[in-house]
Write a protein that holds these residues in place. Structure first.
Motif, short mmCIF file in Angstrom:
data_model
loop_
_atom_site.label_atom_id
_atom_site.label_comp_id
_atom_site.label_asym_id
_atom_site.label_seq_id
_atom_site.Cartn_x
_atom_site.Cartn_y
_atom_site.Cartn_z
N ARG A 1 -4.30 15.83 10.70
CA ARG A 1 -3.68 16.66 9.67
C ARG A 1 -4.17 16.17 8.31
O ARG A 1 -3.59 15.26 7.72
N ALA A 2 -5.25 16.78 7.82
CA ALA A 2 -5.95 16.27 6.65
C ALA A 2 -5.67 17.09 5.40
O ALA A 2 -6.43 17.04 4.44
N ASP A 3 -4.58 17.86 5.39
CA ASP A 3 -4.30 18.73 4.26
C ASP A 3 -3.93 17.95 3.01
O ASP A 3 -4.13 18.43 1.89
N ASP A 4 -3.38 16.74 3.14
CA ASP A 4 -2.96 15.94 1.99
C ASP A 4 -3.69 14.61 2.00
O ASP A 4 -3.28 13.66 2.68
N PRO A 5 -4.79 14.47 1.22
CA PRO A 5 -5.54 13.21 1.22
C PRO A 5 -4.80 12.06 0.57
O PRO A 5 -5.24 10.91 0.66
N MET A 6 -3.68 12.35 -0.09
CA MET A 6 -2.91 11.28 -0.75
C MET A 6 -1.84 10.69 0.15
O MET A 6 -1.11 9.79 -0.27
N ARG A 7 -1.73 11.18 1.38
CA ARG A 7 -0.75 10.62 2.31
C ARG A 7 -1.37 9.45 3.06
O ARG A 7 -2.26 9.61 3.88
N GLY A 8 -0.90 8.26 2.76
CA GLY A 8 -1.42 7.05 3.38
C GLY A 8 -0.61 6.65 4.60
O GLY A 8 0.25 7.40 5.08
N GLY A 9 -0.89 5.48 5.12
CA GLY A 9 -0.15 4.95 6.26
C GLY A 9 -1.07 4.54 7.39
O GLY A 9 -2.29 4.48 7.25
N GLU A 10 -0.45 4.25 8.54
CA GLU A 10 -1.21 3.82 9.71
C GLU A 10 -2.02 4.96 10.30
O GLU A 10 -1.54 6.09 10.39
N VAL A 11 -3.24 4.65 10.69
CA VAL A 11 -4.15 5.63 11.29
C VAL A 11 -4.87 4.98 12.47
O VAL A 11 -4.65 3.80 12.77
N THR A 12 -5.74 5.75 13.12
CA THR A 12 -6.43 5.23 14.30
C THR A 12 -7.93 5.08 14.09
O THR A 12 -8.64 4.66 14.99
N THR A 13 -8.42 5.44 12.90
CA THR A 13 -9.84 5.23 12.60
C THR A 13 -9.97 5.04 11.10
O THR A 13 -8.96 4.99 10.37
N PHE A 14 -11.20 4.94 10.59
CA PHE A 14 -11.38 4.65 9.16
C PHE A 14 -12.72 5.21 8.69
O PHE A 14 -13.54 5.64 9.49
N LEU A 15 -12.93 5.18 7.38
CA LEU A 15 -14.12 5.75 6.77
C LEU A 15 -15.19 4.69 6.57
O LEU A 15 -14.92 3.60 6.05
N GLY A 16 -16.43 5.03 6.94
CA GLY A 16 -17.51 4.07 6.82
C GLY A 16 -17.92 3.78 5.39
O GLY A 16 -18.40 2.69 5.08
N GLY A 17 -17.74 4.74 4.47
CA GLY A 17 -18.24 4.57 3.11
C GLY A 17 -17.56 3.50 2.31
O GLY A 17 -18.18 2.85 1.46
N GLY A 18 -16.27 3.28 2.56
CA GLY A 18 -15.52 2.25 1.83
C GLY A 18 -14.35 1.77 2.67
O GLY A 18 -13.47 2.57 3.01
N HIS A 19 -14.33 0.51 3.00
CA HIS A 19 -13.26 -0.03 3.83
C HIS A 19 -13.24 -1.55 3.73
O HIS A 19 -14.18 -2.17 3.24
#
Length: 291
Positions: free
Chosen positions: A135-153
């Protein structure tokens, strides 16, 4: 834990010297300095680097996975880095407190394995595909996830030691998911922190044949390496349907199915299927490992 020491790693292929220098300048302006900064020339010579930045020139391109493993091992040699921050060479840290915020997060949670930054263009816009959840409609909603972005982490060095780092053979695509699944299975947490921003030029979703091939091959390897046997056909079947529904290029589809066949018939590395408790944890976080 004591105050974590943060190191920064950047891969470059030598094609963005201006952007690389701007990125390194933005790292240098951080209020809490990085303990170490390493730049890896992935099959290319490096430009003149700022004083104190460690340069490593590789004779051949090892891909994203291989190059990041080289950077990780270089930082490990010094023995004074607890958290590794990977940044794309055309990215930019627009705030001066990124390293401070990263260190704060890891200081507060010893089981925090991975922190995913938000990728935004110069206007602040974040593309849906850069939000690490379904559910990617709100990019400002943080929290626990199951993957991550390669560009910055950010990555915990103890976590990397436990999970074995990046999957070298993947070269590029899905290497983040492979590492994320192994981290989750080992009991580490992944967080998406939208206030940690890497400014990055907006990229086109247009893809080339090699991308389609590598994406399909690595997705098969990902499933074969990490999923319990009953989930492998479910996961791959789901992605076959999604790919056929989404892909408008016949050239792309042919390349994708060629890569899929390659993933089935070639060695994928050591198989370590995740525990069913990890499957349940991922499902509770909103992304069961069937999609």
């Amino acid at each position: 834990m004591s105050r974590p020491r943060v190191g920064v790693a950047v891969l470059t292929m030598g094609t963005r010297p201006v952007e690389l220098r701007a990125l390194l300048d933005s790292v240098a302006k951080q209020r809490e300095p990085a303990t170490r900064i390493v730049v890896v020339g992935n099959g290319s010579p490096l430009p003149q680097l700022p004083d104190g930045v460690i340069g490593v020139e590789l004779p051949e391109n090892l891909g994203v996975s291989g190059g990041r493993n080289v950077a990780m091992e270089k930082l490990r040699e010094y023995g004074d880095v607890d958290i590794l921050v990977d940044l794309d060479d055309d990215g930019l840290l627009i705030e001066a407190d990124v390293i401070t915020r990263v260190a704060d997060l890891y200081e507060a949670d010893p089981k925090l394995g991975i922190v995913s930054f938000r990728i935004a263009d110069e206007t602040g816009f974040t593309q849906r595909r850069h939000v690490p959840r379904l559910r990617a409609d709100d990019p400002m909603r943080g929290g626990e996830v199951t993957t991550f972005l390669g560009g910055g982490h950010a990555l915990s060095m103890p976590m990397l030691a436990e999970t074995g780092g990046w999957p070298d053979a993947f070269f590029f695509t899905h290497e983040e998911t492979d590492l994320a699944w192994r981290a989750l299975d080992a009991g580490w947490t992944i967080r998406y922190e939208p206030d940690l921003v890497l400014q990055h030029p907006r990229t086109s979703p247009a893809r080339h044949a090699e991308y389609y091939r590598m994406t399909a091959r690595n997705r098969v390897w990902l499933a074969r390496r990490n999923l319990p046997a009953p989930l492998v056909p479910l996961y791959l079947g789901t992605w076959i349907l999604l790919t056929v529904a989404r892909t408008r290029s016949m050239t792309g589809l042919r390349a994708w199915f060629g890569g899929f066949a390659e993933g089935v018939r070639t060695a994928c590395g050591t198989r370590r299927p995740m525990r069913w408790s990890t499957v349940r944890r991922m499902t509770a976080l909103g992304r069961p490992p069937v999609i």
